[in-house]
Design a protein around this motif. Sequence first.
Motif, PDB file in Angstrom:
ATOM      1  N   LEU A 145       0.822  -1.212   0.000  1.00  0.00           N
ATOM      2  CA  LEU A 145       0.000   0.000   0.000  1.00  0.00           C
ATOM      3  C   LEU A 145       0.853   1.257   0.000  1.00  0.00           C
ATOM      4  N   GLU A 146       2.024   1.184   0.627  1.00  0.00           N
ATOM      5  CA  GLU A 146       2.873   2.371   0.703  1.00  0.00           C
ATOM      6  C   GLU A 146       3.838   2.488  -0.473  1.00  0.00           C
ATOM      7  N   LYS A 147       4.426   1.368  -0.893  1.00  0.00           N
ATOM      8  CA  LYS A 147       5.541   1.417  -1.835  1.00  0.00           C
ATOM      9  C   LYS A 147       5.237   0.885  -3.231  1.00  0.00           C
ATOM     10  N   CYS A 148       4.134   0.147  -3.397  1.00  0.00           N
ATOM     11  CA  CYS A 148       3.950  -0.589  -4.648  1.00  0.00           C
ATOM     12  C   CYS A 148       2.673  -0.249  -5.410  1.00  0.00           C
ATOM     13  N   THR A 149       1.940   0.739  -4.990  1.00  0.00           N
ATOM     14  CA  THR A 149       0.704   1.074  -5.702  1.00  0.00           C
ATOM     15  C   THR A 149       0.995   2.052  -6.833  1.00  0.00           C
ATOM     16  N   THR A 150       0.233   1.925  -7.909  1.00  0.00           N
ATOM     17  CA  THR A 150       0.379   2.833  -9.045  1.00  0.00           C
ATOM     18  C   THR A 150      -0.596   4.003  -8.951  1.00  0.00           C
ATOM     19  N   LYS A 178       0.770  -2.404  14.403  1.00  0.00           N
ATOM     20  CA  LYS A 178       1.432  -1.161  14.806  1.00  0.00           C
ATOM     21  C   LYS A 178       2.949  -1.177  14.655  1.00  0.00           C
ATOM     22  N   PRO A 179       3.650  -2.242  15.093  1.00  0.00           N
ATOM     23  CA  PRO A 179       5.113  -2.223  14.941  1.00  0.00           C
ATOM     24  C   PRO A 179       5.570  -2.232  13.486  1.00  0.00           C
ATOM     25  N   LEU A 180       4.666  -2.619  12.583  1.00  0.00           N
ATOM     26  CA  LEU A 180       5.017  -2.730  11.170  1.00  0.00           C
ATOM     27  C   LEU A 180       4.750  -1.446  10.395  1.00  0.00           C
ATOM     28  N   LEU A 181       4.096  -0.489  11.028  1.00  0.00           N
ATOM     29  CA  LEU A 181       3.746   0.759  10.353  1.00  0.00           C
ATOM     30  C   LEU A 181       4.952   1.689  10.266  1.00  0.00           C
ATOM     31  N   THR A 182       5.249   2.149   9.071  1.00  0.00           N
ATOM     32  CA  THR A 182       6.276   3.167   8.914  1.00  0.00           C
ATOM     33  C   THR A 182       5.704   4.511   9.355  1.00  0.00           C
ATOM     34  N   LYS A 183       6.558   5.513   9.433  1.00  0.00           N
ATOM     35  CA  LYS A 183       6.086   6.842   9.821  1.00  0.00           C
ATOM     36  C   LYS A 183       5.010   7.330   8.861  1.00  0.00           C
ATOM     37  N   VAL A 184       5.223   7.096   7.568  1.00  0.00           N
ATOM     38  CA  VAL A 184       4.243   7.529   6.564  1.00  0.00           C
ATOM     39  C   VAL A 184       2.910   6.826   6.766  1.00  0.00           C
ATOM     40  N   ARG A 187      -1.011   8.062   7.784  1.00  0.00           N
ATOM     41  CA  ARG A 187      -2.143   7.821   6.885  1.00  0.00           C
ATOM     42  C   ARG A 187      -3.190   6.880   7.475  1.00  0.00           C
ATOM     43  N   THR A 188      -2.873   6.233   8.597  1.00  0.00           N
ATOM     44  CA  THR A 188      -3.778   5.250   9.194  1.00  0.00           C
ATOM     45  C   THR A 188      -4.603   5.909  10.285  1.00  0.00           C
TER      46      THR A 188
END
Length: 310
Positions: A207-212, A235-241, A245-246
């Motif tokens: 969702l963060e890095k691979c969507t067009t 939660k531990p897997l969420l990047t700052k970005v 957005r969440t």
Amino acid sequence: MALKFNEKNHPYIDLGDGYRVCFYEERCPHGEEMESKARKAINEGTREEVLAAHDEFRKLIATDQAMCVPINDEWYLNVFLRASRFDPREAFDRLQSTSTAKIKNWEYFGQINDIRHVFDEELVWVLPERDDDGAVIIVVESGKKWNPAKVSLVHLNAAVTSIIGVLMLSEDAQLHGCKLIFDMEGLSMTQIVQFTPKSTGVMLHMLEKCTTIRVLGTHTVNNGMMYNMLFAIMKPLLTKVMRERTLIHGRNYGDLAKHISPRVLPKRYGGTSKAPAYEGRLLGDMMVHYNDWMQSKHDHGYKRKNGQAE
């Protein structure tokens, strides 16, 4: 209420009273002022500046000898540049991330024919109206409506990524992005045990890095105490970005309305939209129409050989 086709043979669901669900819009339907604002927001400049970004993007692509993409296709280059706010380096990173995901997580990029049951079950659907900022709204039913015995988590997530993938057809969606609503009504252990750190990490990364198409935000609604268990995994897997957005709204639809206009939301989410509901099979029929087109786009990137990139 039926599936119809426009003059360019693109399908749309005619809901009556002027409402329809359509992925393909040849031009921005929101007016020149909003279109201009959207282009400015993603740093899409003059024709000369766009061409300069194309040239820089091509040079970066050329440094990766394993990358196989149509570098002379301006439409293709614009898809990744718009998703990356016209930053060629970020666009290149997104292209590499997407191409790698197709190899490592190929099950998310399979035939739409294989996941049409997700749409038939009405677990993933698109609101007929665009938000005030032009964004497409995608709803994901991740609570009690989702029966993992019928629909796997991989297929549920693949249905989301396939809709986002088809949306790149639309210049309007390229410019304005999309927003996701995750409806957790009735979430129980039946659904929670499907989420592992690995599967959750894969989806968040995509969702963060691979969507067009830019994902502007994810909005969780109708969540209760059970959701806290799931969010503890996430939660531990969420990047700052992704943390930014969440957004979690529970049943506070007034809070949701701060981010998505009530004008486009159905009553079940505190909205005032008069657009009628539609059967999931119609969305499934519409998605299947794009199966071959999506497969042709999945062929771009790194070539897959024995589950690995060549």
